[in-house]
Design a protein around this motif. Structure first.
Motif, PDB file in Angstrom:
ATOM      1  N   HIS A 438      14.541  32.356 -19.386  1.00 38.98           N
ATOM      2  CA  HIS A 438      13.576  33.199 -20.100  1.00 38.98           C
ATOM      3  C   HIS A 438      14.231  33.884 -21.294  1.00 38.98           C
ATOM      4  O   HIS A 438      13.703  33.864 -22.410  1.00 38.98           O
ATOM      5  N   SER A 451       8.207  31.327 -23.771  1.00 42.58           N
ATOM      6  CA  SER A 451       8.668  31.393 -22.384  1.00 42.58           C
ATOM      7  C   SER A 451       7.478  31.678 -21.481  1.00 42.58           C
ATOM      8  O   SER A 451       6.685  32.579 -21.750  1.00 42.58           O
ATOM      9  N   ARG A 452       7.376  30.910 -20.405  1.00 42.25           N
ATOM     10  CA  ARG A 452       6.268  31.106 -19.464  1.00 42.25           C
ATOM     11  C   ARG A 452       6.360  32.437 -18.730  1.00 42.25           C
ATOM     12  O   ARG A 452       5.348  32.961 -18.260  1.00 42.25           O
ATOM     13  N   GLN A 455       4.133  35.403 -19.368  1.00 42.97           N
ATOM     14  CA  GLN A 455       2.726  35.310 -18.989  1.00 42.97           C
ATOM     15  C   GLN A 455       2.571  35.330 -17.471  1.00 42.97           C
ATOM     16  O   GLN A 455       1.868  34.508 -16.884  1.00 42.97           O
ATOM     17  N   TYR A 489       9.367  29.762 -10.103  1.00 42.78           N
ATOM     18  CA  TYR A 489       8.732  30.862 -10.814  1.00 42.78           C
ATOM     19  C   TYR A 489       8.653  32.165 -10.035  1.00 42.78           C
ATOM     20  O   TYR A 489       8.895  33.243 -10.586  1.00 42.78           O
TER      21      TYR A 489
END
Length: 648
Positions: A438, A451-452, A455, A489
């Motif tokens: 990240h 970067s996921r 969110q 995640y």
């Protein structure tokens, strides 16, 4: 305010005018959410501080390997000698070794536990090891006794290996057919100019004997990855003369395998911040760029203090490189090997740029990269990591190629430097790595790619899925639809919450860096991580580990009401989820000014509702929970007062 006045004020808050505030006093507490959830006491091997204990030990395996790659029959044939050092406090009558290529047989446990419709971990079924000439030597005695069971081999000695430093050697010859489909971790790919061989799990390797399980002998099935001891790998790969071979570690014989022109280009690359071609696209089929024009070449590599090695070999490779600058002043080299189908400025022609940036970032922020090269190899593999070498998808480009390259190089820190047990605890390598990815992504070219983890609230749909599983689910057991969340995640979000919301950047970074330095080239367990983070950060986080890492509960904080009282305001909060969290409130006043209020997690120890007295002589316009939207709160519609003010 003196004690008597405080008491009178508390009684007033619980009065008739504020019935919703009576929940402040409860008869049943939430202390069970804050208690220790497992035994994390220390011992002589692992201290309660999260450090190796005074008698911590781990064994060592050093490898000498010599193999030949046959590109007509697609086989590997060779020999291996392992020197094994038993640092444990007990003598060993045998050792266990892994034969990972036995996964690629019709009757392997991995094949028999793969669904009929297949999954990511499909593998060929016409491979497997042929082992011969095995010798297990201990002092003057030699044994040839061994037993193979699926992907494991038990090697017996005529006399035991002594404790606390005893040494033995095991040697054998082996051969196998290289699979096409290697469970998305290794295999071979046909391109126009030849075959790309992505070679991993390519030699017999010693299993880990540790103070937690003794011998770690879980079979190689699919999702579960690897757990190995550290040692020196000295290996030679004999390949056809027109192949380029790239591998983990430093090339020991460049004068024997590289032409003068390529050596000169490599020297230039070692001083260049920009990518330098070693073999240009138009030279792939040019014999003059090779060190010889017939027969074979033997490429010799060596890497120290590593837990594994991998290599790539092909006559189709374009090859380029650039310098890596390390914080100590040392240099390493980023390299990329890929076919012409993968070339392009939006694709693999930027691979070395990505590799250099990734390794430099992690070296500066967390721990210096220890090996001489960082190689990215294009293959028919989504993405897979080994010390100093990755295999990434040959069709990847743009954000996808950055993401997979950065992720696989990040794995050099977890689990290659910090040597966790991937087969059991995927979250300690995939999750930790996704977390550090990240920050490298945010930094790369000032955020060229997204970067996921920015969110997290867009992932809350999974948190409400009744089929979700806990982070602690073993990867080979997990529903593959959940694996991306529970291994990657969710643990990454957990570390993000600790850094950005619970502890703050300074406390978290000091503890996390200390964990990496403390357990570099060692084998930490989950409790070692929990204990170390708490001891360095100075915070009891049992409530967090229990709720986030060892459960399937969710976060749902709410603002129930905001009311004026005697010239101040009372903000009523509730914890409607299963995981307590500190509450960060942004208060906006009618005059346009703002104030941030931070309430500790302990407000939930006494119950699920809390009243906070906001002392102010201003008129409150709105109050918002988690204004930075860091928490993956499963119901953020109740995170603001008045509710009409809230905007996601």
């Amino acid at each position: 305010m003196n004690y008597f006045s405080k008491a009178i004020f508390a009684l007033a808050l619980a009065g008739i005018g504020f019935p919703q505030l009576q929940a402040q006093e409860v008869t049943e507490t939430n202390q069970q959410d804050f208690n220790e959830f497992t035994n994390r006491a220390g011992n002589m091997y692992r201290a309660a501080s999260g450090k190796p204990g005074p008698e911590y030990w781990q064994n060592e395996a050093d490898y000498d390997i010599d193999v030949t790659l046959d590109d007509e029959n697609h086989t590997i044939t060779g020999s291996i000698t392992v020197e094994y050092t038993n640092n444990s406090p007990q003598e060993l009558d045998f050792i266990w070794m892994y034969l990972e290529q036995n996964r690629f047989t019709e009757t392997s446990r991995g094949t028999l536990t793969t669904p009929i419709q297949g999954n990511r971990y499909n593998g060929d079924i016409d491979g497997g090891y042929e082992i011969s000439n095995l010798e297990a030597r201990m002092k003057r005695s030699t044994s040839s006794e061994y037993m193979i069971n699926d992907t494991r081999m038990q090697v017996f000695f005529d006399e035991p290996i002594p404790a606390k430093g005893g040494k033995a050697t095991v040697s054998m010859d082996f051969t196998y057919k290289i699979p096409v489909e290697g469970m998305d971790r290794m295999g071979r790919l046909e391109v126009e100019d030849g075959t790309i061989y992505a070679m991993a799990q390519w030699f017999p390797q010693v299993a880990v004997f540790d103070d937690i399980e003794g011998w770690n002998v879980e079979p190689y099935l699919g999702a579960g990855e690897f757990y190995y001891d550290y040692g020196t790998f000295d290996y030679k790969v004999t390949a056809p003369w027109d192949h380029i071979v790239v591998g983990s570690g430093e090339l020991q014989n460049p004068r024997q395998v590289l032409s003068r022109e390529v050596r000169e280009r490599m020297e230039a690359a070692s001083k260049s911040d920009t990518t330098v071609y070693l073999v240009r696209p138009e030279e792939v089929n040019d014999p003059s760029i090779r060190a010889k024009q017939e027969g074979t070449l033997t490429w010799h590599f060596k890497i120290e203090n590593s837990r594994d090695v991998a290599f790539g070999s092909s006559k189709a490779f374009i090859w380029d490189a650039a310098k890596i600058d390390l914080p100590s002043g040392k240099k390493a080299m980023a390299q990329s090997a890929y076919p012409k189908e993968s070339a392009g400025e939006e694709a693999w022609s930027r691979s070395t740029e990505y590799s250099k940036a990734s390794v430099e970032h992690y070296s500066e922020k967390w721990f210096e990269y220890p090996w001489p090269v960082a190689v990215n190899v294009a293959a028919e593999i989504g993405g897979m990591e080994y010390p100093g070498l990755n295999f990434c998808g040959w069709k990847s480009e743009g954000a996808s190629l950055w993401g997979v390259t950065d992720h696989e190089f990040g794995h050099n820190w977890f689990p290659m430097i910090v040597g966790t047990n991937e087969r059991r605890y995927a979250w300690m390598d995939e999750g930790f790595n996704t977390f550090i990815n990240h920050y490298s992504t945010l930094e790369f070219n000032d955020g060229e790619y997204p970067s996921r983890l920015n969110q997290t609230r867009r992932m809350t749909g999974w948190f409400s899925n009744p089929n979700r599983e806990g982070i602690d689910t073993y990867p080979d057991v997990a529903n593959l639809q959940n694996l991306g969340m529970i291994a990657y995640y969710k643990p990454a979000i957990g570390l993000l919450l600790l850094r950005e919301y619970v502890l703050g950047e300074e406390r978290f970074d000091r503890a996390f860096k200390s964990y990496i330095h403390t357990w570099a080239y060692k084998h930490p367990q989950p409790t070692d991580f929990f204990n170390h983070m708490e001891n360095v950060a100075g915070e009891n986080l049992s409530w967090f580990w229990k709720g986030w890492f060892y459960g399937t509960g969710n976060i749902d904080l709410a603002i129930d009401n905001v009311q004026s009282y005697q010239g101040n305001y009372v903000i009523t909060l509730s914890n409607r989820g299963e995981i307590p969290m500190p509450a960060v409130l942004q208060v906006t006043y009618e005059d346009g000014t703002e104030e941030t209020v931070r309430l500790p997690v302990e407000i939930w120890q006494r119950g699920d509702s809390w009243n906070h007295l906001l002392r102010t002589d201003k008129q409150v316009q709105s109050v918002v929970l988690d204004p930075e939207k860091i928490l993956p709160d499963v119901n953020f519609s109740n995170d603001a007062w008045p509710t009409s003010f809230y905007q996601e």
